[in-house]
Design an enzyme around this catalytic site. Structure first.
Site, PDB file in Angstrom:
ATOM      1  N   GLU A   1       0.812  -1.213   0.000  1.00 48.32           N
ATOM      2  CA  GLU A   1       0.000   0.000   0.000  1.00 48.32           C
ATOM      3  C   GLU A   1       0.848   1.267   0.000  1.00 48.32           C
ATOM      4  OE1 GLU A   1      -2.207  -0.607   3.555  1.00 48.32           O
ATOM      5  OE2 GLU A   1      -3.494  -2.164   2.709  1.00 48.32           O
TER       6      GLU A   1
ATOM      7  N   CYS B   1      -1.697  32.452  13.939  1.00 44.63           N
ATOM      8  CA  CYS B   1      -1.425  32.932  15.295  1.00 44.63           C
ATOM      9  C   CYS B   1      -0.979  31.779  16.191  1.00 44.63           C
ATOM     10  CB  CYS B   1      -2.655  33.630  15.868  1.00 44.63           C
ATOM     11  SG  CYS B   1      -3.010  35.192  15.053  1.00 44.63           S
ATOM     12  N   GLU B   2       0.118  31.169  15.835  1.00 45.07           N
ATOM     13  CA  GLU B   2       0.717  30.075  16.590  1.00 45.07           C
ATOM     14  C   GLU B   2       2.232  30.177  16.455  1.00 45.07           C
ATOM     15  OE1 GLU B   2      -0.712  27.707  18.369  1.00 45.07           O
ATOM     16  OE2 GLU B   2      -2.825  27.996  17.825  1.00 45.07           O
TER      17      GLU B   2
END
Length: 471
Positions: free
Chosen positions: A312, A393-394
């Site tokens: 996969e 805003c981090e």
């Protein structure tokens, strides 16, 4: 110019901060005559002018080629030990109707893990028999739809799910093919792997409980047991983890064969790619050959027939074929204490762009490393260590933690971050009410939107009070 004392050990000062490192970029990526990065003959400034930034860009020919190469690599390797292979594209890496068609055209099946992903694959006209349905908590509605659609295999993730799938298949008068996800006790990441007796995770069931679960599956006339499934991790370099996991699974497989047919064995995905010049992923062809040899040797030792094997890959197909374009808004030099020498400081240049963790959450989630280059021009300025920051805003809103760019990088420049084809669009959000960027496919000098970007109108359309006010 000397390397910055703030640079991580793996990052080397480039001889040319304009170079596109091999293996990181879409295969058609070049520097055009004017110095701009171009993909499939379409320049970054032209893409930004036509579609705006941030912008996800996929090299269609590259995706198609990597999908075909993956299938052929695994088929060739396992033909050498007398068996066939099913290769599934892991849709969670990136899924749209166009991408589903590209990988399907290359002969790949597709894994989905939600009703939404199933809907995309079906909307792309992919034959449901070529779909596998994953998930640790499939809803009753998802199971009903998967069975009704004729999904080729549902991956059973818990003992409770056996009864749910069996009951729904019986209600519809169908026999549903299933795999059983088990935890081999092997966890792999990059070049390291750990083998333990148990895994503490939400997916699958313990090896020791698998035999009874298979007996429960076989007790239902509405279920057909295909085989075991395992996934050992992500961003894996080398075959050692797969070797250890395969040996454990095949030992169980051999015991299960004694009481009934077990035609398949699914060894999952997790094959790694290069995000920085320090990454040295193992080519899929080499991995396929190594895993095939291991499977063949184990089956011979156990005295069992080699099953059909499934894999996969997702990131390995779509990841390197994508890049993200941003426009620089501000730059800021920040004095930083040099680690280990508190009396010394050095400058880290923060380069803020018009996207961030809403279009690439991986650095904030996992501390993932990426690379960056100026995309709109070349420069002879000396390299400077930069950190590409988003506009959210981090404080943790970082797109690229460390790389070197020409020191004259400035507002208005376009920058490109390579290897963003996987898990960036998939994990995108509307944090701070930013619209998710469009996805553009480029091929043979032309570009077209394959997933529309979101406008403020799109974002406001779901706000019920606005609808009520305008009623």
């Amino acid at each position: 110019m000397a390397e910055s004392p703030l640079a991580p050990e793996w990052l080397r000062l480039p001889a040319d901060a304009n170079d596109l490192a091999p293996g990181l970029w879409p295969r058609t990526a070049t520097r055009a005559a004017d110095g701009a990065i171009a993909v499939a003959g379409v320049s970054a400034p032209a893409l930004a002018a036509a579609f705006g930034t941030p912008l996800y860009v996929l090299d269609e020919a590259d995706v198609r080629a990597r999908a075909l190469e993956a299938r052929e690599a695994f088929e060739s390797a396992f033909a050498g030990i007398g068996t066939s292979v099913h290769v599934y594209y892991a849709g969670k890496a990136f899924l749209s109707t166009q991408v589903a068609r590209w990988v399907s055209d290359a002969g790949l099946n597709i894994d989905v893990c939600s009703g939404g992903e199933l809907a995309v694959a079906l909307a792309a006209d992919v034959d449901a028999d070529r779909l596998g349905f994953h998930g640790n908590n499939k809803s009753a509605a998802e199971i009903e739809r998967a069975v009704a659609a004729g999904v080729g295999a549902i991956v059973i993730d818990s003992v409770q799910e056996i009864e749910r799938v069996a009951s729904e298949a019986a209600r519809q008068g169908r026999v549903q093919r299933v795999r059983l996800r088990v935890n081999s006790g092997v966890h792999a990441h990059t070049h390291e792997f750990l083998a333990t007796a148990h895994e503490d995770q939400k997916f699958g069931i313990a090896l020791g409980d698998a035999a009874s679960a298979v007996a429960a599956i076989r007790s239902h006339d509405s279920l057909e047991f295909l085989g075991l499934h395992c996934h050992i991790g992500s961003q894996i370099f080398g075959a050692d983890g797969f070797a250890s996991s395969a040996a454990r699974l095949l030992a169980l497989h051999a015991r299960l064969v004694e009481s009934g047919p077990v035609p398949e064995l699914n060894l999952g995905g997790g094959f790694g790619i290069a995000y920085t010049t320090a990454d040295t992923p193992t080519p899929l062809g080499e991995l396929a050959e190594s895993i095939a040899r291991i499977v063949g040797e184990e089956c011979e030792r156990l005295g069992i027939r080699v099953p059909v094997v499934a894999f996969e890959p997702g990131r390995a197909i779509i990841g390197p074929a994508g890049l993200t374009l941003y426009e620089v808004g501000t730059t800021k030099d920040v004095p930083v204490t040099v680690p280990g020498t508190p009396e010394a400081t050095a400058v880290r240049r923060y380069v803020s762009v018009d996207g961030g963790m809403s279009d690439n959450a991986r650095p904030a989630l996992y501390g993932a490393e990426y690379s960056v280059r100026i995309a709109s021009r070349v420069s002879e300025a000396e390299p400077a260590l930069v950190r590409i920051a988003g506009k959210h805003c981090e404080s943790g809103d970082i797109v690229v933690y460390d790389d070197y760019l020409p020191s004259d990088v400035a507002p208005g420049d376009l920058v490109a971050v390579p290897a963003t084809g996987a898990y960036c669009f998939s994990l995108a959000s509307n944090y701070n009410y930013l619209g998710r960027p469009p996805v553009v496919a480029v091929r043979d000098g032309e570009a077209r939107v394959i997933v529309r970007g979101e406008s403020e109108r799109d974002l406001l359309a779901r706000d019920v009070r606005i609808d009520e006010r305008n009623a």
